[in-house]
Design a protein around this motif. Sequence first.
Motif, PDB file in Angstrom:
ATOM      1  N   LEU A  23     -59.036  19.040 -12.731  1.00  0.00           N
ATOM      2  CA  LEU A  23     -57.692  19.518 -13.064  1.00  0.00           C
ATOM      3  C   LEU A  23     -57.675  20.215 -14.427  1.00  0.00           C
ATOM      4  O   LEU A  23     -56.997  21.237 -14.605  1.00  0.00           O
ATOM      5  CB  LEU A  23     -56.696  18.361 -13.028  1.00  0.00           C
ATOM      6  N   MET A  24     -58.435  19.690 -15.367  1.00  0.00           N
ATOM      7  CA  MET A  24     -58.502  20.338 -16.679  1.00  0.00           C
ATOM      8  C   MET A  24     -59.186  21.702 -16.575  1.00  0.00           C
ATOM      9  O   MET A  24     -58.862  22.609 -17.341  1.00  0.00           O
ATOM     10  CB  MET A  24     -59.226  19.437 -17.686  1.00  0.00           C
ATOM     11  N   ARG A  25     -60.099  21.866 -15.621  1.00  0.00           N
ATOM     12  CA  ARG A  25     -60.746  23.171 -15.423  1.00  0.00           C
ATOM     13  C   ARG A  25     -59.779  24.193 -14.810  1.00  0.00           C
ATOM     14  O   ARG A  25     -60.059  25.387 -14.838  1.00  0.00           O
ATOM     15  CB  ARG A  25     -62.010  23.026 -14.588  1.00  0.00           C
ATOM     16  N   ILE A  26     -58.667  23.728 -14.295  1.00  0.00           N
ATOM     17  CA  ILE A  26     -57.598  24.630 -13.847  1.00  0.00           C
ATOM     18  C   ILE A  26     -56.675  24.935 -15.026  1.00  0.00           C
ATOM     19  O   ILE A  26     -56.324  26.088 -15.279  1.00  0.00           O
ATOM     20  CB  ILE A  26     -56.780  23.996 -12.696  1.00  0.00           C
ATOM     21  N   LEU A  27     -56.300  23.910 -15.756  1.00  0.00           N
ATOM     22  CA  LEU A  27     -55.284  24.028 -16.796  1.00  0.00           C
ATOM     23  C   LEU A  27     -55.781  24.668 -18.095  1.00  0.00           C
ATOM     24  O   LEU A  27     -55.085  25.505 -18.675  1.00  0.00           O
ATOM     25  CB  LEU A  27     -54.692  22.641 -17.091  1.00  0.00           C
ATOM     26  N   GLU A  64     -42.337  16.983 -16.922  1.00  0.00           N
ATOM     27  CA  GLU A  64     -40.887  17.003 -17.117  1.00  0.00           C
ATOM     28  C   GLU A  64     -40.434  18.332 -17.718  1.00  0.00           C
ATOM     29  O   GLU A  64     -39.373  18.864 -17.362  1.00  0.00           O
ATOM     30  CB  GLU A  64     -40.458  15.836 -18.020  1.00  0.00           C
ATOM     31  N   ALA A  65     -41.230  18.899 -18.613  1.00  0.00           N
ATOM     32  CA  ALA A  65     -40.880  20.169 -19.247  1.00  0.00           C
ATOM     33  C   ALA A  65     -40.935  21.334 -18.251  1.00  0.00           C
ATOM     34  O   ALA A  65     -40.245  22.327 -18.438  1.00  0.00           O
ATOM     35  CB  ALA A  65     -41.817  20.441 -20.423  1.00  0.00           C
ATOM     36  N   ALA A  66     -41.762  21.205 -17.210  1.00  0.00           N
ATOM     37  CA  ALA A  66     -41.901  22.245 -16.187  1.00  0.00           C
ATOM     38  C   ALA A  66     -41.960  23.634 -16.822  1.00  0.00           C
ATOM     39  O   ALA A  66     -41.081  24.468 -16.602  1.00  0.00           O
ATOM     40  CB  ALA A  66     -40.777  22.148 -15.165  1.00  0.00           C
ATOM     41  N   PRO A  67     -43.003  23.902 -17.611  1.00  0.00           N
ATOM     42  CA  PRO A  67     -43.068  25.169 -18.349  1.00  0.00           C
ATOM     43  C   PRO A  67     -43.001  26.395 -17.431  1.00  0.00           C
ATOM     44  O   PRO A  67     -43.652  26.435 -16.397  1.00  0.00           O
ATOM     45  CB  PRO A  67     -44.409  25.093 -19.071  1.00  0.00           C
ATOM     46  N   GLN A  68     -42.201  27.365 -17.850  1.00  0.00           N
ATOM     47  CA  GLN A  68     -41.992  28.575 -17.055  1.00  0.00           C
ATOM     48  C   GLN A  68     -42.638  29.814 -17.662  1.00  0.00           C
ATOM     49  O   GLN A  68     -42.562  30.894 -17.085  1.00  0.00           O
ATOM     50  CB  GLN A  68     -40.493  28.810 -16.845  1.00  0.00           C
ATOM     51  N   ASP A  69     -43.256  29.645 -18.832  1.00  0.00           N
ATOM     52  CA  ASP A  69     -43.981  30.770 -19.434  1.00  0.00           C
ATOM     53  C   ASP A  69     -45.160  30.216 -20.227  1.00  0.00           C
ATOM     54  O   ASP A  69     -45.256  29.011 -20.479  1.00  0.00           O
ATOM     55  CB  ASP A  69     -43.066  31.647 -20.304  1.00  0.00           C
ATOM     56  N   ILE A  70     -46.051  31.095 -20.620  1.00  0.00           N
ATOM     57  CA  ILE A  70     -47.297  30.673 -21.272  1.00  0.00           C
ATOM     58  C   ILE A  70     -47.033  29.954 -22.592  1.00  0.00           C
ATOM     59  O   ILE A  70     -47.712  28.975 -22.909  1.00  0.00           O
ATOM     60  CB  ILE A  70     -48.275  31.861 -21.459  1.00  0.00           C
ATOM     61  N   ASP A  71     -46.053  30.414 -23.358  1.00  0.00           N
ATOM     62  CA  ASP A  71     -45.788  29.755 -24.645  1.00  0.00           C
ATOM     63  C   ASP A  71     -45.279  28.330 -24.456  1.00  0.00           C
ATOM     64  O   ASP A  71     -45.708  27.405 -25.159  1.00  0.00           O
ATOM     65  CB  ASP A  71     -44.797  30.579 -25.472  1.00  0.00           C
ATOM     66  N   ALA A  72     -44.380  28.150 -23.503  1.00  0.00           N
ATOM     67  CA  ALA A  72     -43.873  26.802 -23.215  1.00  0.00           C
ATOM     68  C   ALA A  72     -44.995  25.917 -22.684  1.00  0.00           C
ATOM     69  O   ALA A  72     -45.081  24.733 -23.031  1.00  0.00           O
ATOM     70  CB  ALA A  72     -42.729  26.871 -22.212  1.00  0.00           C
ATOM     71  N   VAL A 125     -46.732  22.267 -24.387  1.00  0.00           N
ATOM     72  CA  VAL A 125     -46.843  20.940 -23.766  1.00  0.00           C
ATOM     73  C   VAL A 125     -48.280  20.579 -23.416  1.00  0.00           C
ATOM     74  O   VAL A 125     -48.610  19.400 -23.315  1.00  0.00           O
ATOM     75  CB  VAL A 125     -45.932  20.792 -22.520  1.00  0.00           C
ATOM     76  N   PHE A 126     -49.128  21.587 -23.238  1.00  0.00           N
ATOM     77  CA  PHE A 126     -50.515  21.304 -22.875  1.00  0.00           C
ATOM     78  C   PHE A 126     -51.348  20.866 -24.083  1.00  0.00           C
ATOM     79  O   PHE A 126     -52.269  20.067 -23.943  1.00  0.00           O
ATOM     80  CB  PHE A 126     -51.170  22.517 -22.208  1.00  0.00           C
ATOM     81  N   GLY A 127     -51.006  21.337 -25.261  1.00  0.00           N
ATOM     82  CA  GLY A 127     -51.758  20.968 -26.470  1.00  0.00           C
ATOM     83  C   GLY A 127     -51.914  19.467 -26.649  1.00  0.00           C
ATOM     84  O   GLY A 127     -53.042  18.970 -26.810  1.00  0.00           O
ATOM     85  N   PRO A 128     -50.815  18.714 -26.618  1.00  0.00           N
ATOM     86  CA  PRO A 128     -50.939  17.258 -26.760  1.00  0.00           C
ATOM     87  C   PRO A 128     -51.738  16.614 -25.617  1.00  0.00           C
ATOM     88  O   PRO A 128     -52.476  15.663 -25.841  1.00  0.00           O
ATOM     89  CB  PRO A 128     -49.484  16.770 -26.746  1.00  0.00           C
ATOM     90  N   VAL A 129     -51.600  17.135 -24.412  1.00  0.00           N
ATOM     91  CA  VAL A 129     -52.356  16.599 -23.276  1.00  0.00           C
ATOM     92  C   VAL A 129     -53.850  16.762 -23.542  1.00  0.00           C
ATOM     93  O   VAL A 129     -54.629  15.813 -23.421  1.00  0.00           O
ATOM     94  CB  VAL A 129     -51.953  17.307 -21.953  1.00  0.00           C
ATOM     95  N   PRO A 164     -58.251  26.898 -18.878  1.00  0.00           N
ATOM     96  CA  PRO A 164     -58.410  28.361 -18.931  1.00  0.00           C
ATOM     97  C   PRO A 164     -57.082  29.121 -18.982  1.00  0.00           C
ATOM     98  O   PRO A 164     -57.002  30.191 -19.583  1.00  0.00           O
ATOM     99  CB  PRO A 164     -59.180  28.686 -17.647  1.00  0.00           C
ATOM    100  N   VAL A 165     -56.055  28.568 -18.383  1.00  0.00           N
ATOM    101  CA  VAL A 165     -54.728  29.196 -18.455  1.00  0.00           C
ATOM    102  C   VAL A 165     -54.222  29.130 -19.898  1.00  0.00           C
ATOM    103  O   VAL A 165     -53.764  30.136 -20.456  1.00  0.00           O
ATOM    104  CB  VAL A 165     -53.729  28.528 -17.479  1.00  0.00           C
ATOM    105  N   ALA A 166     -54.328  27.961 -20.504  1.00  0.00           N
ATOM    106  CA  ALA A 166     -53.868  27.795 -21.887  1.00  0.00           C
ATOM    107  C   ALA A 166     -54.654  28.682 -22.844  1.00  0.00           C
ATOM    108  O   ALA A 166     -54.115  29.175 -23.832  1.00  0.00           O
ATOM    109  CB  ALA A 166     -53.988  26.332 -22.306  1.00  0.00           C
ATOM    110  N   GLN A 167     -55.929  28.910 -22.545  1.00  0.00           N
ATOM    111  CA  GLN A 167     -56.787  29.729 -23.399  1.00  0.00           C
ATOM    112  C   GLN A 167     -56.652  31.222 -23.109  1.00  0.00           C
ATOM    113  O   GLN A 167     -57.317  32.039 -23.748  1.00  0.00           O
ATOM    114  CB  GLN A 167     -58.243  29.294 -23.219  1.00  0.00           C
ATOM    115  N   GLY A 168     -55.837  31.580 -22.144  1.00  0.00           N
ATOM    116  CA  GLY A 168     -55.644  32.983 -21.804  1.00  0.00           C
ATOM    117  C   GLY A 168     -56.753  33.575 -20.951  1.00  0.00           C
ATOM    118  O   GLY A 168     -56.823  34.784 -20.763  1.00  0.00           O
ATOM    119  N   GLN A 169     -57.622  32.723 -20.427  1.00  0.00           N
ATOM    120  CA  GLN A 169     -58.726  33.199 -19.591  1.00  0.00           C
ATOM    121  C   GLN A 169     -58.306  33.371 -18.133  1.00  0.00           C
ATOM    122  O   GLN A 169     -59.001  34.022 -17.368  1.00  0.00           O
ATOM    123  CB  GLN A 169     -59.908  32.231 -19.678  1.00  0.00           C
ATOM    124  N   GLN A 170     -57.207  32.753 -17.768  1.00  0.00           N
ATOM    125  CA  GLN A 170     -56.630  32.881 -16.428  1.00  0.00           C
ATOM    126  C   GLN A 170     -55.146  33.186 -16.595  1.00  0.00           C
ATOM    127  O   GLN A 170     -54.533  32.743 -17.566  1.00  0.00           O
ATOM    128  CB  GLN A 170     -56.802  31.575 -15.624  1.00  0.00           C
TER     129      GLN A 170
END
Length: 143
Positions: free
Chosen positions: A36-40, A114-122, A126-130, A42-48
């Motif tokens: 799951l982290m291999r999905i999440l 719960e935050a259900a982020p709708q854009d990359i910044d949001a 929330v992903f940083g603390p995770v 790369p998105v946070a890093q802008g690779q996906q």
Amino acid sequence: MKLFALATVAFSIMVAGASADPIADRKENMKERGALMRILAPVAQGQQPFDAATVLDALEKLSANAEAATDIDALWPAGTESGDTKSSPRIWEDRAGYQAASDKFAADTAAAVEAAPQDIDAYRAVFGPVAANCGTCHEGYRL
């Protein structure tokens, strides 16, 4: 007769659950978490590219995975410190600390869902603390 059959099935399920291998169970939990982290990540890093539905689905699965691992007595019971494991002995030496780390990861993943982020910044917010939780545990509680 039906009652006997149901009792037999229930007993079989209880016996199968009681003979579960905690080391195998926690390895499976961590393997799923890594996938799951291999999905999440790369998105946070802008690779996906960011896709809200994909991110939320992965976050929901990660949250369920994290919640399942908060029962540290089931996944890290006494007697499973050795063997084919990468778990540090510190888990058994500092149960309260490990429980707190596990609970924090579960809370942070639940908050991300719960935050259900709708854009990359949001999402990044929330992903940083995770993601930070992963480093905390790997540094302190993994060999």
